[in-house]
Write an enzyme that holds these catalytic residues in place. Structure first.
Site, PDB file in Angstrom:
ATOM      1  N   LYS A  62       3.097   2.007  -6.580  1.00  0.00           N
ATOM      2  CA  LYS A  62       3.279   2.698  -7.967  1.00  0.00           C
ATOM      3  C   LYS A  62       4.632   3.064  -8.127  1.00  0.00           C
ATOM      4  CE  LYS A  62      -0.964   1.921  -8.259  1.00  0.00           C
ATOM      5  NZ  LYS A  62      -1.699   1.593  -6.909  1.00  0.00           N
ATOM      6  N   TYR A 275     -15.778   0.556  -4.396  1.00  0.00           N
ATOM      7  CA  TYR A 275     -14.202   1.136  -4.438  1.00  0.00           C
ATOM      8  C   TYR A 275     -14.224   2.224  -3.533  1.00  0.00           C
ATOM      9  CZ  TYR A 275     -10.053   3.644  -5.843  1.00  0.00           C
ATOM     10  OH  TYR A 275      -8.871   4.312  -5.948  1.00  0.00           O
ATOM     11  N   TYR A 301      -7.289   0.282  -0.163  1.00  0.00           N
ATOM     12  CA  TYR A 301      -6.657  -0.956  -1.024  1.00  0.00           C
ATOM     13  C   TYR A 301      -5.994  -1.723   0.060  1.00  0.00           C
ATOM     14  CZ  TYR A 301      -6.326   1.966  -5.185  1.00  0.00           C
ATOM     15  OH  TYR A 301      -6.683   2.366  -6.517  1.00  0.00           O
TER      16      TYR A 301
HETATM   17  C1  LIG Z   1      -2.828   1.104  -6.532  1.00  0.00           C
HETATM   18  C2  LIG Z   1      -2.781   0.429  -5.290  1.00  0.00           C
HETATM   19  C3  LIG Z   1      -3.056  -1.081  -5.285  1.00  0.00           C
HETATM   20  C4  LIG Z   1      -3.633  -1.873  -6.390  1.00  0.00           C
HETATM   21  O1  LIG Z   1      -2.319  -2.003  -7.307  1.00  0.00           O
HETATM   22  P1  LIG Z   1      -2.869  -2.261  -8.890  1.00  0.00           P
HETATM   23  O2  LIG Z   1      -1.715  -2.680  -9.453  1.00  0.00           O
HETATM   24  O3  LIG Z   1      -3.600  -1.033  -9.276  1.00  0.00           O
HETATM   25  O4  LIG Z   1      -3.874  -3.423  -8.913  1.00  0.00           O
HETATM   26  C5  LIG Z   1      -3.005  -1.446  -3.926  1.00  0.00           C
HETATM   27  N1  LIG Z   1      -2.709  -0.858  -3.036  1.00  0.00           N
HETATM   28  C6  LIG Z   1      -2.438   0.293  -2.952  1.00  0.00           C
HETATM   29  C7  LIG Z   1      -1.981   1.259  -1.694  1.00  0.00           C
HETATM   30  C8  LIG Z   1      -2.513   1.158  -4.240  1.00  0.00           C
HETATM   31  O5  LIG Z   1      -2.336   2.439  -4.227  1.00  0.00           O
END
Ligand SMILES: *Cc1c(COP(=O)(O)O)cnc(C)c1O
Length: 347
Positions: A62, A275, A301
């Protein structure tokens, strides 16, 4: 002035200086080999791009998006960032940290999206750090239109005389996606400068900004590197359409032509029960990557992304001679919120 200028050697560069931006991110992030994981799996050569090392408050993907989003907020003279995410959102943690760094306030909505969690789920990991950064937050039940909720809060704050700036969940709009168009250029630069080329890029895909930004960036500079997104939430078709829609918006912002839907590659075989709920393959990916490479993934993720990569290697998806780059998007802060499940998986 054109956004995209043609340089020597037939490559094109995106001029990111024309977009508002504030410096938050260590970049370029390193690219490292994963020789012990590659050997264990007996497949192609695996590499990792360390976007878990972007530098802001334990890093993660991010931060690249926030460079452009917070840049835009500063240009609009905002004094409070408003965003939303799941309870253990890495995006919320990085946004709260960015707000501190530029001297803004931060208000967030946390969606109780994940059922049946550890007792400490709403206190430890990312939530602990949201508190440390002084962000104010409210919880919401799961299943609401969270961007709509956060926009309504934004309007309330405006009515009170504050100067809020709304950032959608995950920072995933065309402004945030510029951060990953920039990362695409960074990867292409790395390959040109070092002669190290990749045949595939694999990462997890959620709110779509990372995936869309990468595809848009590679398309805008005419660089041919297929991007495989491993879904952490949605079924394949829905994720493909969502990524494609944001890819087109991002390309329009870059002043470049759109790409067909067929450019968007998604594997939804590693979501498990949903999720934020680690599957067996998620926990295995955390364990293997830790023990082969000393590298921390996260249960929401990056470990689903890595489970996808491992699964694809085992299925013979790649050629043995391929070089595959895994984008580590960060998130290990959330490991602590999954203590019980993680410990149980190690026995
Ligand atoms: C938000 C996030 C993602 C996914 O990225 P997006 O741009 O939301 O698809 C992947 N890995 C981590 C650790 C994240 O925080």
């Amino acid at each position: 002035m054109s956004d995209v200028q043609t340089l020597q050697r037939g490559t094109t560069r995106i001029d990111f200086d024309r977009f508002p931006r504030t410096s938050l991110c260590h970049q370029p992030t390193p690219i490292e080999a994963m020789p012990r994981l590659s050997e264990l799996l007996g497949g192609p050569s695996l590499f990792v791009k360390r976007d878990d090392c972007t530098g802001l408050a334990m890093g993660g993907n991010k931060t690249r998006k926030l460079e452009f989003l917070v840049g835009d907020a500063l240009q609009q003279n905002a004094d409070i960032l408003v965003t939303q995410g799941a309870v253990q959102s890495n995006h919320v943690r990085q946004t709260a940290a960015a707000a501190c760094k530029v001297g803004m306030k931060c208000h967030v909505l946390l969606e109780r999206r994940v059922p049946d969690r550890d007792a400490s789920y709403e206190e430890t990991g990312n939530v602990l750090l949201d508190n440390l950064f002084g962000a104010s937050y409210d919880f919401r039940p799961s299943g609401l239109d969270m961007n709509g909720e956060a926009e309504a809060v934004t309007e309330d704050l405006r009515a009170e005389g504050q100067r809020p700036y709304f950032i959608p969940g995950g920072g995933s709009n065309a402004i945030g996606a510029l951060g990953y168009a920039n990362c695409a250029q960074e990867i292409a630069d790395h390959s040109r400068d070092t002669g190290q080329h990749f045949d595939w890029l694999v990462m997890s895909t959620g709110s779509t900004g990372t995936h869309a930004g990468l595809v848009a960036g590679f398309a805008a500079i005419g660089y041919d590197l297929p991007v495989m997104g491993v879904s952490v939430r949605q079924p394949r078709e829905r994720q493909m359409n969502a990524v494609h829609a944001l890819t087109q918006k991002t390309l329009a912002k870059l002043g470049a032509e759109g790409v067909p839907l067929s450019r968007i590659l998604v594997d939804d075989g590693y979501v498990g029960d949903g999720y934020g709920i680690p599957a067996e393959s998620t926990l295995e990916a955390i364990r293997l990557t830790a023990r082969q490479e000393g590298l921390l993934l996260d249960p929401v993720y990056s470990a689903k992304g890595m489970a996808g990569l491992i699964g694809m290697v085992r299925q013979g998806f790649f050629k043995p001679t391929d070089s595959v780059l895994f984008l580590h998007t960060g998130g290990s802060t959330a490991l602590f919120a999954y203590q019980e499940q993680l410990l149980a998986s190690l026995n």
